[in-house]
Design an enzyme around this catalytic site. Structure first.
Site, mmCIF file in Angstrom:
data_model
loop_
_atom_site.group_PDB
_atom_site.id
_atom_site.type_symbol
_atom_site.label_atom_id
_atom_site.label_comp_id
_atom_site.label_asym_id
_atom_site.label_seq_id
_atom_site.Cartn_x
_atom_site.Cartn_y
_atom_site.Cartn_z
ATOM 1 N N ASN A 1 -4.013 8.690 4.938
ATOM 2 C CA ASN A 1 -2.788 8.124 5.525
ATOM 3 C C ASN A 1 -2.756 8.147 7.044
ATOM 4 O OD1 ASN A 1 -1.889 7.819 2.906
ATOM 5 N ND2 ASN A 1 -0.646 9.685 2.902
ATOM 6 N N ARG B 1 0.821 -1.211 0.000
ATOM 7 C CA ARG B 1 0.000 0.000 0.000
ATOM 8 C C ARG B 1 0.862 1.272 0.000
ATOM 9 N NH1 ARG B 1 -3.668 2.423 4.595
ATOM 10 N NH2 ARG B 1 -5.233 3.574 3.392
ATOM 11 N N HIS C 1 0.346 4.582 -2.357
ATOM 12 C CA HIS C 1 0.126 5.943 -1.844
ATOM 13 C C HIS C 1 1.277 6.876 -2.203
ATOM 14 C CE1 HIS C 1 -3.350 5.280 1.198
ATOM 15 N NE2 HIS C 1 -3.465 4.472 0.163
ATOM 16 N N HIS D 1 -6.444 -5.838 -2.364
ATOM 17 C CA HIS D 1 -7.245 -6.021 -1.153
ATOM 18 C C HIS D 1 -7.503 -7.498 -0.856
ATOM 19 C CE1 HIS D 1 -8.807 -1.571 -1.286
ATOM 20 N NE2 HIS D 1 -7.513 -1.670 -1.081
HETATM 21 C C1 HEM Z 1 -9.164 1.546 -5.962
HETATM 22 C C2 HEM Z 1 -9.134 2.426 -5.012
HETATM 23 C C3 HEM Z 1 -8.686 2.097 -3.620
HETATM 24 C C4 HEM Z 1 -9.313 2.496 -2.490
HETATM 25 C C5 HEM Z 1 -10.578 3.342 -2.389
HETATM 26 C C6 HEM Z 1 -8.575 1.942 -1.379
HETATM 27 C C7 HEM Z 1 -8.894 2.145 -0.054
HETATM 28 C C8 HEM Z 1 -8.310 1.468 1.008
HETATM 29 C C9 HEM Z 1 -8.710 1.596 2.378
HETATM 30 C C10 HEM Z 1 -9.822 2.512 2.898
HETATM 31 C C11 HEM Z 1 -7.935 0.758 3.108
HETATM 32 C C12 HEM Z 1 -8.017 0.532 4.614
HETATM 33 C C13 HEM Z 1 -7.305 1.663 5.331
HETATM 34 C C14 HEM Z 1 -7.639 1.708 6.809
HETATM 35 O O1 HEM Z 1 -8.798 1.550 7.164
HETATM 36 O O2 HEM Z 1 -6.709 1.947 7.621
HETATM 37 C C15 HEM Z 1 -7.038 0.102 2.206
HETATM 38 C C16 HEM Z 1 -6.094 -0.824 2.563
HETATM 39 C C17 HEM Z 1 -5.189 -1.385 1.696
HETATM 40 N N1 HEM Z 1 -5.024 -1.037 0.368
HETATM 41 FE FE1 HEM Z 1 -6.291 0.036 -0.747
HETATM 42 N N2 HEM Z 1 -7.528 1.218 -1.863
HETATM 43 C C18 HEM Z 1 -7.544 1.293 -3.226
HETATM 44 C C19 HEM Z 1 -6.608 0.768 -4.088
HETATM 45 C C20 HEM Z 1 -5.473 0.103 -3.675
HETATM 46 C C21 HEM Z 1 -4.353 -0.194 -4.527
HETATM 47 C C22 HEM Z 1 -4.237 0.225 -5.975
HETATM 48 C C23 HEM Z 1 -3.455 -0.877 -3.755
HETATM 49 C C24 HEM Z 1 -2.102 -1.419 -4.119
HETATM 50 C C25 HEM Z 1 -1.617 -1.473 -5.345
HETATM 51 C C26 HEM Z 1 -4.032 -1.007 -2.441
HETATM 52 C C27 HEM Z 1 -3.467 -1.700 -1.399
HETATM 53 C C28 HEM Z 1 -4.011 -1.789 -0.126
HETATM 54 C C29 HEM Z 1 -3.515 -2.695 0.886
HETATM 55 C C30 HEM Z 1 -2.448 -3.754 0.703
HETATM 56 C C31 HEM Z 1 -4.249 -2.430 2.058
HETATM 57 C C32 HEM Z 1 -4.058 -3.063 3.433
HETATM 58 C C33 HEM Z 1 -2.926 -2.338 4.154
HETATM 59 C C34 HEM Z 1 -2.587 -2.842 5.538
HETATM 60 O O3 HEM Z 1 -3.157 -3.820 6.019
HETATM 61 O O4 HEM Z 1 -1.694 -2.215 6.153
HETATM 62 N N3 HEM Z 1 -5.241 -0.376 -2.425
HETATM 63 N N4 HEM Z 1 -7.268 0.572 0.927
#
Ligand code: HEM
Ligand code: NAG
Ligand code: NAG
Ligand code: NAG
Ligand code: NAG
Ligand code: NAG
Length: 321
Positions: A97, A65, A69, A196
């Site tokens: 973030n 992630r 970002h 995800h």
């Molecule tokens: C398509 C639009 C996307 C949205 C709206 C989105 C939104 C989010 C949100 C809200 C979270 C949880 C954050 C939290 O509650 O603390 C999350 C987690 C995550 N996102 Fe996305 N995301 C998107 C695309 C992506 C992309 C493109 C990637 C990587 C290439 C990605 C990788 C991740 C990962 C791996 C997590 C888990 C992180 C952790 O457990 O530390 N996401 N995302």
């Protein structure tokens, strides 16, 4: 005459080939960028990523992630890693973030090892790109050849982080335009959302989806409401992929088919519209997901890198030199 003409056209063809090569290979990035200046770079990052994941499995998701970002805010330039100080506000406290992005200590650890082996050579932006790939592979996902040679920014932009990192409240058309701004396609959106399949989200990120949306399995919503009340417990964590939050597989798409996407934005990808067929394809053909994911990660990693004399190689990822 004809011969003279041919000679005359050669330089133009040469230029065309160079331009096309640059377009195809994403600017000046190249897989062997460090092969003479720091041949150990890739093996050092891999070793440290694996050690970090063994210590805490979730770190793999957090590192993946971080690269996302970073890339969505003025390109993949390490800007996301800069700490705030008395005279500087970076991206870490931007809405998507703050209290959410993690993995900074793991990046520091990798950087320390690289500085010992090859001082001042490997950029923080490249560390993020390599760590994203190594995390994906270690957790069971596809591999790809990481293009390298990104340099680090001297600054960051919190407003841009708030503007360009997509929110989980976005609908499909807003997600599509959000990716298009970065030069990424609809297919990139659907494939990269497959990230995800690993990691966690906080209650605050999925609350409105479980209470207010209708395109969600009702028993799934009920069980989540027990963990994530209407108010309070904002930081309670839930796996983005309910079966195997720490395995990189295609379960994420299977969940969308049964309306068990955790975020509003996730379920937008299977909601009776243009993305449905791509999601179904990834459910039926996991290898097609892996192939597309790898390609899309390269596309994302190519977003506006700083190359040549632009930026710097930061000695400490948290601070401009
Ligand atoms: C398509 C639009 C996307 C949205 C709206 C989105 C939104 C989010 C949100 C809200 C979270 C949880 C954050 C939290 O509650 O603390 C999350 C987690 C995550 N996102 Fe996305 N995301 C998107 C695309 C992506 C992309 C493109 C990637 C990587 C290439 C990605 C990788 C991740 C990962 C791996 C997590 C888990 C992180 C952790 O457990 O530390 N996401 N995302
Ligand atoms: C960031 O989150 C912390 C708590 O986690 C909070 O105290 C702080 O006000 C937040 N900062 C911004 C700018 O939202
Ligand atoms: C930061 O990003 C915002 C939103 O893209 C932009 O309007 C602003 O000019 C940027 N600030 C700087 C100093 O580049
Ligand atoms: C999607 O969201 C945008 C921005 O909030 C809005 O203008 C648009 O009407 C929405 N589209 C659909 C199909 O709901
Ligand atoms: C659900 O929607 C209503 C009306 O928009 C809003 O007032 C309420 O805060 C939302 N509930 C949650 C949990 O997001
Ligand atoms: C604050 O951070 C910025 C960006 O990393 C850096 O340029 C500046 O030197 C730092 N200032 C102090 C007092 O550390």
């Amino acid at each position: 005459m004809a011969r003279g003409n041919n000679l005359h056209h050669l330089p133009l063809q040469g230029i065309l080939i160079v331009v096309l090569t640059l377009l195809v290979h994403g600017g000046k990035l190249s897989p062997d960028y460090y092969s003479s200046t720091c041949p150990q770079a890739l093996s050092i990052v891999k070793k440290e990523v694996i050690a970090a994941i063994k210590k805490e499995t979730r770190i793999g998701a957090s590192l993946l992630r971080l690269h996302f970002h970073d890339c969505f805010v003025n390109g993949c330039d390490g800007s996301v890693l800069l700490d705030d100080n008395s005279t500087f506000t970076g991206e870490k406290t931007a809405r998507p973030n703050n209290g959410s992005l993690r993995g900074f200590d793991a990046v520091d650890h990798i950087k320390t090892k690289l500085e010992k082996a090859c001082p001042g050579i490997v950029s923080c932006a490249d560390i993020l790109a390599i760590a994203a790939r190594d995390s994906t592979v270690y957790l069971g996902g596809p591999s790809w050849v990481v293009r390298l040679g990104r340099r680090d920014s001297l600054t960051a932009n919190k407003t841009a982080a708030n503007t360009f990192i997509p929110a989980p409240t976005l609908n499909l058309s807003a997600l599509k335009s959000n990716f298009a701004v970065q030069g990424l396609s609809f297919k990139d959106l659907v494939a990269l959302s497959g990230s995800h399949t690993i990691g966690f989200a906080r209650c605050i990120s999925f609350r409105s989806h479980i209470y207010n949306d209708t395109n969600i399995d009702s028993s799934f919503a009920s069980s989540l409401k027990k963990k994530c009340p209407v108010s309070g417990k904002d930081n309670v964590l839930q796996g983005l992929d309910l079966q195997t939050a720490l395995n990189f597989d295609n379960d994420y798409y299977q969940n969308l088919l049964i309306k068990k996407g955790l975020l509003h934005s996730d379920q937008q990808l299977y909601n009776g519209n243009a993305a449905d067929s791509l999601v179904r394809n990834y459910v039926l053909h996991p290898s097609s997901f892996f192939e597309d994911f790898a390609k899309s990660m390269i596309n994302m990693g190519n977003i506006s890198p700083l190359t040549g004399k632009k930026g710097e190689i930061r000695l400490n990822c948290r601070k401009a030199n």
